[in-house]
Write an enzyme that holds these catalytic residues in place. Structure first.
Site: not given
Ligand SMILES: Cc1ncc(COP(=O)(O)O)c(C=O)c1O
Length: 447
Positions: A390-391
């Site tokens: 998720f970054c």
């Protein structure tokens, strides 16, 4: 849910929910990534391109340009509110001049990172779970020697440790505290008001990355006394390609010459058309904010649709959105813990209480070949969730060690999955997710 609209009526507003694949509807549980768009928002974009597809009245003075401007800047004579004012009221900004349109949250954070007059030795303080968009811009500045990046650690329950934070702000030269208001990993919302109070006490400013907060709860910038707030419309039923940087007036500048601004004022990092009042072959003077930060022809249809999206959310009601999300989290948490809580290989990441995780539930599966579950959920039953990091690579690298996504030994296999919902998701959809997950686990021999 809403006094005026039942959840069925709300869902009927979203054309993508009417799609079928293999005879089944979508079960969209990837809202922390981006949300679905209601017909009203889509229609406003169609209307722009068919009715008044021009630039705005700040450049051209004709009929179409006026229609664009009215929808973005409003028209007091006609009693029309524009998107900028709608957004300002939504977050209770003191003035619509404090609302800067950006491309997204990433662009908004970079606007502060590149424009703030940091002095060597200044510290920017983050949490341990920042999205790359609120980490990498600061690391880049650190590389150039302009700032030092530091992190404040959570407590044992993985919630915010105010004492540890205060120690950091007190003992370091913290110029800016920049933190995700709500984490996109855990859904946890930091105690922003207390954090801001402490930061201000020691002379630090605060930027809240509101990408996961503004869409899900009432955010009042004056009540928080926050200095900068960033968010993206695509995470709140709005168009892609438009975000907001809110900044207190005193930090956005008033002087036509950047070099004459006070020491805490952000300078525009990107200049060009629309940002200057005048130029010669040797010099230029800046427009006042927000224009000085909005360089080049803008994404007018998205800026217009941003106002429509916010009015749509207001009609639903932010408190109802919050309550609905929390109740789905209670349901999902209870079910997942009941089913897999004592297996030893299933773990919810972040605070364990559902009430502390809003509309996000992230879990780790530590089993051989734990990858690919998101693809299978989608293939089997159109259930859409997110996997991987998720970054937020930094946090998972710290937790699991570098290269954790490519472990050599089977016993070290693990994957992280995030389920995230919004006001249009139902308990039946959550049930379908649970049943499909159960099927996947059974097929893999996990249970
Ligand atoms: C907490 C947080 N910050 C920043 C971002 C970046 O948002 P955008 O891609 O819209 O710039 C995201 C997106 O997922 C996020 O969740």
């Amino acid at each position: 849910m809403d006094n005026r609209k039942s959840i069925e009526e709300v869902r009927a507003d979203f054309p993508s929910l009417k799609r079928l694949r293999k005879g089944k509807p979508p079960i969209y549980l990837d809202n922390a990534c981006t949300t679905l768009a209601p017909g009203q928002v889509i229609e406003s974009i169609r209307e722009y391109y068919t009715e008044y597809p021009s630039c705005s009245g700040t450049r051209s003075r004709h009929w179409f340009a006026q229609e664009v401007s009215e929808r973005i800047e409003g028209n007091t004579r006609k009693g029309l509110k524009g998107s900028r004012q709608i957004i300002a009221e939504f977050i209770n900004a003191g003035s619509e001049k404090e609302i800067i349109f950006t491309l997204n949250t990433t662009h908004a954070i970079n606007t502060v990172a590149l424009g703030f007059p940091f002095q060597p030795g200044d510290v920017v303080l983050l949490t341990d779970k920042e999205h790359n968009s609120n980490l990498v811009p600061w690391l880049k500045l650190q590389k150039t020697g302009r700032i030092k990046v530091d992190f404040t650690a959570p407590n044992d329950q993985d919630s915010f440790d105010l004492d540890a934070f205060e120690r950091k702000v007190k003992t370091n030269r913290v110029k800016l505290v920049s933190m995700a208001y709500t984490s996109n990993v855990t859904g946890y919302t930091i105690p922003a008001k207390e954090i801001i109070k402490i930061a201000h006490q020691y002379g630090a400013l605060v930027l809240l990355d509101g990408a996961q907060a503004v869409p899900h709860q009432t955010v009042d910038v004056q009540n928080l006394d926050v200095d900068f707030l960033t968010f993206s419309l695509h995470k709140m039923c709005g168009p892609r390609g438009v975000g907001v940087l809110y900044g207190k007036k005193e930090f956005l500048g008033q002087n036509p010459h950047e070099e004459d601004e006070a020491e805490h004022v952000i300078a525009p990092a990107i200049l060009g058309g629309g940002t200057v009042a005048d130029s010669t072959y040797h010099s230029y003077t800046l427009m006042l904010p927000p224009d000085r930060f909005e360089a080049g022809v803008q994404n007018y249809p998205a800026q217009i649709a941003a106002g429509v999206a916010i009015q749509y959310l207001q009609q639903i009601g932010m408190d109802r959105i919050r309550d609905h999300e929390t109740s789905l989290n209670h349901f999902l948490t209870k079910e997942l813990i009941h089913r897999y809580g004592d297996t030893g290989w299933f773990r919810i990441i972040g605070p364990q209480a559902a009430s502390q995780r809003g509309g996000i539930l992230t879990f780790e599966v530590k089993r051989p070949n734990a990858v690919g579950i998101a693809v299978e959920l989608s293939e089997k039953n159109n259930v859409m969730i997110r996997d991987s990091v998720f970054c937020v690579h930094s946090y998972f690298n710290k937790m699991f060690g570098p290269e954790w996504t490519r472990p050599i030994s089977h016993s070290d296999h693990r994957m992280v999955y995030r389920v995230s919902w919004y006001f249009y998701n139902t308990i039946e959809e959550c049930q379908a997710f649970l049943e499909t997950l159960d099927d996947v686990f059974k097929e893999r021999g996990y249970i």
